[in-house]
Design an enzyme around this catalytic site. Structure first.
Site, PDB file in Angstrom:
ATOM      1  N   HIS A  13       0.866  -1.132   0.030  1.00 34.86           N
ATOM      2  CA  HIS A  13       0.043  -0.073   0.007  1.00 34.86           C
ATOM      3  C   HIS A  13       0.881   1.265  -0.053  1.00 34.86           C
ATOM      4  O   HIS A  13       1.429   1.353   1.126  1.00 34.86           O
ATOM      5  CB  HIS A  13      -0.829   0.093   1.059  1.00 34.86           C
ATOM      6  CG  HIS A  13      -1.822   1.234   1.350  1.00 34.86           C
ATOM      7  ND1 HIS A  13      -3.032   1.100   1.164  1.00 34.86           N
ATOM      8  CD2 HIS A  13      -1.369   2.395   1.325  1.00 34.86           C
ATOM      9  CE1 HIS A  13      -3.730   2.328   1.419  1.00 34.86           C
ATOM     10  NE2 HIS A  13      -2.951   3.151   1.366  1.00 34.86           N
ATOM     11  N   HIS A  15       1.454   5.491  -2.157  1.00 35.27           N
ATOM     12  CA  HIS A  15       1.346   6.568  -2.974  1.00 35.27           C
ATOM     13  C   HIS A  15       2.554   7.099  -3.584  1.00 35.27           C
ATOM     14  O   HIS A  15       3.578   7.460  -3.068  1.00 35.27           O
ATOM     15  CB  HIS A  15       0.445   7.715  -2.171  1.00 35.27           C
ATOM     16  CG  HIS A  15      -0.597   7.349  -1.369  1.00 35.27           C
ATOM     17  ND1 HIS A  15      -2.140   7.240  -1.944  1.00 35.27           N
ATOM     18  CD2 HIS A  15      -1.000   6.641  -0.373  1.00 35.27           C
ATOM     19  CE1 HIS A  15      -2.851   6.717  -1.209  1.00 35.27           C
ATOM     20  NE2 HIS A  15      -2.313   6.413  -0.204  1.00 35.27           N
ATOM     21  N   LYS A  98      -9.583  -0.327  -5.472  1.00 39.19           N
ATOM     22  CA  LYS A  98      -9.588   0.456  -4.089  1.00 39.19           C
ATOM     23  C   LYS A  98     -10.798   1.134  -4.006  1.00 39.19           C
ATOM     24  O   LYS A  98     -11.282   2.030  -4.670  1.00 39.19           O
ATOM     25  CB  LYS A  98      -8.375   1.560  -3.963  1.00 39.19           C
ATOM     26  CG  LYS A  98      -8.368   2.195  -2.892  1.00 39.19           C
ATOM     27  CD  LYS A  98      -7.999   1.484  -1.755  1.00 39.19           C
ATOM     28  CE  LYS A  98      -7.926   2.232  -0.363  1.00 39.19           C
ATOM     29  NZ  LYS A  98      -6.652   2.939   0.003  1.00 39.19           N
ATOM     30  N   HIS A 135     -10.348   1.658   2.377  1.00 39.56           N
ATOM     31  CA  HIS A 135     -10.065   2.647   3.140  1.00 39.56           C
ATOM     32  C   HIS A 135     -11.337   2.945   4.258  1.00 39.56           C
ATOM     33  O   HIS A 135     -12.365   3.155   3.951  1.00 39.56           O
ATOM     34  CB  HIS A 135      -9.958   4.137   2.669  1.00 39.56           C
ATOM     35  CG  HIS A 135      -9.705   5.086   3.761  1.00 39.56           C
ATOM     36  ND1 HIS A 135      -8.460   5.721   3.526  1.00 39.56           N
ATOM     37  CD2 HIS A 135     -10.224   5.751   4.512  1.00 39.56           C
ATOM     38  CE1 HIS A 135      -8.116   6.799   4.425  1.00 39.56           C
ATOM     39  NE2 HIS A 135      -9.596   6.645   5.317  1.00 39.56           N
ATOM     40  N   HIS A 173      -4.218   0.031   6.081  1.00 36.69           N
ATOM     41  CA  HIS A 173      -3.817   1.063   7.214  1.00 36.69           C
ATOM     42  C   HIS A 173      -4.809   0.872   8.550  1.00 36.69           C
ATOM     43  O   HIS A 173      -5.129   2.041   8.949  1.00 36.69           O
ATOM     44  CB  HIS A 173      -3.373   2.423   6.616  1.00 36.69           C
ATOM     45  CG  HIS A 173      -4.394   2.910   5.767  1.00 36.69           C
ATOM     46  ND1 HIS A 173      -5.834   2.879   6.003  1.00 36.69           N
ATOM     47  CD2 HIS A 173      -4.346   3.397   4.616  1.00 36.69           C
ATOM     48  CE1 HIS A 173      -6.496   3.689   5.110  1.00 36.69           C
ATOM     49  NE2 HIS A 173      -5.638   3.917   4.156  1.00 36.69           N
ATOM     50  N   ASP A 246       1.651   3.072   3.364  1.00 39.60           N
ATOM     51  CA  ASP A 246       0.895   3.984   3.059  1.00 39.60           C
ATOM     52  C   ASP A 246       1.773   5.386   3.001  1.00 39.60           C
ATOM     53  O   ASP A 246       1.454   6.271   3.347  1.00 39.60           O
ATOM     54  CB  ASP A 246      -0.269   4.249   4.278  1.00 39.60           C
ATOM     55  CG  ASP A 246      -1.229   5.176   3.936  1.00 39.60           C
ATOM     56  OD1 ASP A 246      -1.497   5.468   2.611  1.00 39.60           O
ATOM     57  OD2 ASP A 246      -1.882   5.735   4.497  1.00 39.60           O
TER      58      ASP A 246
END
Length: 343
Positions: A13, A15, A98, A135, A173, A246
């Site tokens: 996970h 970005h 996602k 999420h 997360h 994350d």
């Protein structure tokens, strides 16, 4: 133990962002991770197979010379996502979808408003052996931000897991004892990622003695009792929990502003920080499972074959990292000492 060698890990996970930012974030991850699940919340978001393929090519172009790092792409779910979108994504090699509740975090305004309408999409994911990454926070403003993960479990997560029994679900997360307990007790095919910041910090580290914007992330840091529950969960060695940083970069002025962005950029120190946590827990024997084995097993992907070695050696995370355009990023744990270093 002053040195530990483990199978090369993956980050399940993170970005990368886009554009010139990739020249920083991709090498930072490729230094120690073989693969990574790439979040699709760009502007505009990665909502189609074609957009996912294009984004993958931009990431591959930013790899260091000689790197074999491989991004694993995801599709951003919206209220308009269709079964046909899932079929096309599977054909293009996308591994997961996602789900962001609309407005839950950075660049999530196009996310899901009506979960009920997405059940045909969830069923299509299961049919095509793709994963659902969630999420897990509600966005109702009357619910306290520290309670939104627990509320999501009660309102939505239990229902999703029960109504689509063949769907593999990753609770991303996680931050609370409630989430850890849910994952432990859930049916087969439910797992969770845990970040370094949620293992190392609690909300005092963000708010005590002044606001520390570089420790601000979403889901937000919780009480120390929740932090301890996450540490206890990874110490068990359960294969339901695995590494997902994350890592989420923002330039310094966007973090240190009147409305600072959520996200901790941990890519340059994440593996070392996880190692430090497992060392503190007297559980270094559980690190390889968490970092290198449980994730690929859950995703039904082959385990990596190369290894990495970490040595007990003190070093300091830099105070800032300068992007190619000259903008600084303050990394997670900036200026602090870490006691393990990748060789």
């Amino acid at each position: 133990m002053n040195e530990i060698t483990i199978i090369k890990p993956d980050d399940w996970h993170l970005h990368f962002r886009d554009g010139d930012m990739l020249l920083e974030t991709v090498p930072a991850t490729a230094r120690c991770f073989e693969r990574a699940i790439v979040m699709p919340n760009l502007v505009p978001p990665v909502t189609t197979a074609d957009l996912a393929v294009s984004y993958r090519e931009r990431i591959l172009a930013a790899r260091p010379e000689g790197s074999a790092f491989m991004p694993l792409m995801t599709l951003y779910l919206t209220d308009k996502t269709s079964v046909e979108d899932i079929k096309a994504a599977k054909k293009a090699g996308v591994v997961a979808a996602k789900m962001y509740p609309a407005g839950a975090t950075t660049n999530s305004d196009s996310g899901v408003n009506s979960l009920e309408s997405l059940y045909p999409v969830f069923e299509s994911l299961a049919e095509h052996d793709m994963l659902l990454l969630i999420h897990g926070e509600v966005t109702q403003k009357h619910i306290d931000i520290f309670d939104r993960e627990k509320a999501f479990i009660d309102q939505h997560m239990v229902k999703i897991v029960e109504r689509v029994p063949n769907l593999r679900v990753v609770f991303e997360h996680i931050t609370t004892k409630d989430a850890a307990d849910f994952v432990f007790s859930a049916r087969e095919g439910v797992a969770a990622t845990i970040t370094p910041q949620h293992l190392m910090l609690n909300r005092n580290d963000m708010l005590d003695g002044g606001i520390r914007p570089h420790n601000y992330c979403l889901p937000v840091l919780k009480r120390s009792t929740h932090q301890e529950a996450l540490r206890a969960a990874v110490k068990t060695g359960s294969n339901r929990f695995f590494l997902g940083t994350d890592s989420a970069p923002h330039v310094q002025h966007r973090k240190e502003s009147g409305c600072g962005c959520a996200g901790c950029y941990s890519a340059w120190s994440a593996l070392e920080l996880y190692t430090q946590v497992f060392d503190e827990l007297d559980a270094l024997d559980k690190l390889e499972g968490f970092a290198s084995l449980h994730g690929p097993d859950f995703y039904s992907l082959p385990r990596n074959t190369q290894t990495v070695t970490l040595a007990r050696e003190a070093w300091q995370v830099p105070e800032s990292i300068v992007l190619p355009d000259g903008e600084p990023i303050v990394p997670f744990f900036a200026g602090k000492q870490i006691n393990w270093k990748l060789k």
